[in-house]
Write an enzyme that holds these catalytic residues in place. Structure first.
Site, PDB file in Angstrom:
ATOM      1  N   LYS A 212       0.822  -1.209   0.000  1.00 23.43           N
ATOM      2  CA  LYS A 212       0.000   0.000   0.000  1.00 23.43           C
ATOM      3  C   LYS A 212       0.856   1.258   0.000  1.00 23.43           C
ATOM      4  O   LYS A 212       0.630   2.200  -0.765  1.00 23.43           O
ATOM      5  CB  LYS A 212      -0.928  -0.009   1.209  1.00 23.43           C
ATOM      6  N   ASN A 213       1.850   1.310   0.894  1.00 24.95           N
ATOM      7  CA  ASN A 213       2.637   2.539   1.036  1.00 24.95           C
ATOM      8  C   ASN A 213       3.487   2.823  -0.198  1.00 24.95           C
ATOM      9  O   ASN A 213       3.771   3.983  -0.510  1.00 24.95           O
ATOM     10  CB  ASN A 213       3.518   2.457   2.288  1.00 24.95           C
TER      11      ASN A 213
ATOM     12  N   ARG B 147      -4.862  10.609   2.618  1.00 25.18           N
ATOM     13  CA  ARG B 147      -3.556  11.215   2.847  1.00 25.18           C
ATOM     14  C   ARG B 147      -2.664  11.120   1.606  1.00 25.18           C
ATOM     15  O   ARG B 147      -1.804  11.959   1.387  1.00 25.18           O
ATOM     16  CB  ARG B 147      -2.873  10.551   4.044  1.00 25.18           C
TER      17      ARG B 147
ATOM     18  N   ASP C 213      -5.585   8.177   8.581  1.00 26.48           N
ATOM     19  CA  ASP C 213      -5.769   7.718   9.946  1.00 26.48           C
ATOM     20  C   ASP C 213      -5.739   8.859  10.939  1.00 26.48           C
ATOM     21  O   ASP C 213      -4.989   9.831  10.772  1.00 26.48           O
ATOM     22  CB  ASP C 213      -4.650   6.733  10.332  1.00 26.48           C
TER      23      ASP C 213
ATOM     24  N   ASP D  70       4.034   0.622  11.709  1.00 32.81           N
ATOM     25  CA  ASP D  70       2.778   0.023  11.258  1.00 32.81           C
ATOM     26  C   ASP D  70       2.547  -1.376  11.818  1.00 32.81           C
ATOM     27  O   ASP D  70       1.432  -1.904  11.702  1.00 32.81           O
ATOM     28  CB  ASP D  70       2.729  -0.026   9.729  1.00 32.81           C
TER      29      ASP D  70
ATOM     30  N   MET E  45       6.491   7.323  17.273  1.00 30.76           N
ATOM     31  CA  MET E  45       6.245   8.231  16.166  1.00 30.76           C
ATOM     32  C   MET E  45       4.834   8.816  16.133  1.00 30.76           C
ATOM     33  O   MET E  45       4.617   9.887  15.567  1.00 30.76           O
ATOM     34  CB  MET E  45       6.562   7.516  14.840  1.00 30.76           C
TER      35      MET E  45
END
Length: 434
Positions: free
Chosen positions: A22-23, A97, A121, A319, A341
């Site tokens: 996904k990223n 995002r 998110d 994640d 983070m």
């Protein structure tokens, strides 16, 4: 809104293949704006966030041909710059995002860009400063329209420069790199993110004709070029799914083979799950997680309690901390989870406590998990998914729990995991979409 009804306690068995990352998808799909020639991308995950990004590009005028659900061709030879500044773009771009990733390519190729207030998110502050400051150093002027929460960026010509990023932001690095490939002269980016997703993006850009050195390190040097060309790109397996499936196998005492896991790009992910006592066998590019009655958390050499924390790559990805936390609830031993983070990512632990887990939430960033060692099985409850990763962690908890669980707001899970109930049901899970 849809929900999952989960009947827990089933042992799973079989093979599962992770989706495309996904990223990585949100970055490389945005990069198609850098050329007027055709780009074909394979292994695209069929998930909500990525599909919205593709829709956004189509509305910008990019020709999109969905060859199948996981392969697309893109041709950005007639981009609608007027739409880019419109209220429609601000509304749609604000829903995810990933829309911020369009700014770098647009600045590089067309010398102007707009960034809506990004969605995604709700896991704490996710500021855009790294992106904006990087663009400014390349010679961009920006105006913030407070009434519409819209950033307007423009430049006559991007100029190569040296910059030291204030943080190794993955999206910030990707955005700056995509702008800098067209900057005049040399751009040096120090403290750049070096995740496999950034490496994939840079390798794709090099195949398109970009001149990038230092790929895989935190020091990137980019010599600007005048034009980029088409290419074909295949995305990596999603490392977050791989970690999720390792944790799922352990929690449900299941034997699961993770096919084509992309072992060489997983970094220390397998090592962190091994520290929880989870056994794994690495066979070619597969990970076999055998069924285990129990797993015991390691301690430090001096007997101290293990701490697992997130760090920029090659450290452990934030994640997967939600998954690690859930898996630890049924381990033998204790672990401190330190989420550095994002300050809101541990707030789903109240649901796990309601299920019977022993967790002490120390503060917004730290939680201590006292493993139950399977002496007490988690119990099914009704809960709500607050974000993508917590949602998947709660699904794993529900699959290991006694009785029925209901997970609401599963649109969050759908944003990051494709056909998840179908794929897990094929292994023997009992998940119904309501």
């Amino acid at each position: 809104m849809p929900s999952f009804e989960v009947i827990g306690g089933n042992k799973l068995k079989g093979e599962i293949t992770p989706q495309g990352a996904k990223n990585e998808a949100l970055q490389v799909i945005s990069a198609v704006l850098l050329t007027s020639e055709e780009i074909i991308i394979h292994n695209i995950p069929d998930i909500r966030d990525v599909n919205l990004q593709i829709e956004l590009l189509a509305e910008l005028g990019v020709k999109v041909n969905r060859i199948n659900r996981h392969t697309c061709s893109f041709k950005a030879d007639n981009v609608d710059l007027e739409y880019f500044a419109s209220e429609a773009f601000r509304y749609k771009g604000g829903k995810l995002r990933g829309s911020v990733m369009i700014a770098g390519p647009m600045l590089g190729r067309f010398h102007k860009a707009f960034i809506p207030k990004p969605g995604g998110d709700k896991i704490g502050r996710r500021r855009l400063d790294t992106h904006i400051v990087g663009f400014e150093k390349l010679g961009t002027e920006f105006i913030y329209h407070s009434e519409s929460s819209f950033f307007e960026l423009k430049t006559e010509q991007l100029k190569g420069t040296y910059m030291l990023l204030d943080e190794p932001s993955v999206t910030g690095t990707a955005n700056i790199v995509m702008a800098a490939v067209f900057a005049e002269g040399t751009t040096t980016i120090y403290n750049a993110a070096c995740e496999p997703y950034i490496q994939q993006l840079c390798k794709m850009l090099v195949r398109m004709g970009a001149n990038i050195n230092g790929i895989g390190s935190n020091l990137l040097t980019i010599e600007g070029v005048e034009i980029l060309h088409g290419t074909t790109h295949t995305m990596l397996p999603d490392m977050i799914e791989v970690g999720s499936f390792i944790g799922l196998a352990a929690m449900t005492q299941s034997e699961i083979r993770i096919k084509n896991a992309g072992l060489k790009d997983l970094g220390i992910i397998p090592e962190k799950f091994a520290q929880l006592g989870i056994q794994m066998e690495f066979q070619n590019d597969d990970i076999l997680v055998p069924a285990q009655d129990s797993y015991e958390i390691s301690t430090y050499l001096d007997g101290g309690i293990l701490t697992i924390y997130d760090n920029p790559w090659p450290g452990f990805t934030p994640d997967l901390l939600s998954i690690v936390l859930v898996v630890a609830t049924q381990a033998v031993g204790s672990v401190l989870i330190h989420q550095k983070m994002f300050e809101s990512r541990l707030f789903f632990t109240d649901k796990l406590i309601d299920m019977g887990a022993q967790i002490i939430l120390c503060d917004p960033h730290r939680a201590t998990v006292i493993g139950l060692g399977r002496k007490h099985q988690l119990r099914g409850i009704t809960m709500t998914s607050p974000d993508i990763r917590a949602g998947q962690a709660l699904l794993i908890a529900a699959l290991s729990a006694q009785g029925k669980s209901t997970i609401q707001n599963i649109e969050q899970i759908d944003r990051g995991y494709q056909y998840i109930e179908q794929r897990l049901n094929a292994l023997g899970a009992d998940i119904t979409r309501i």
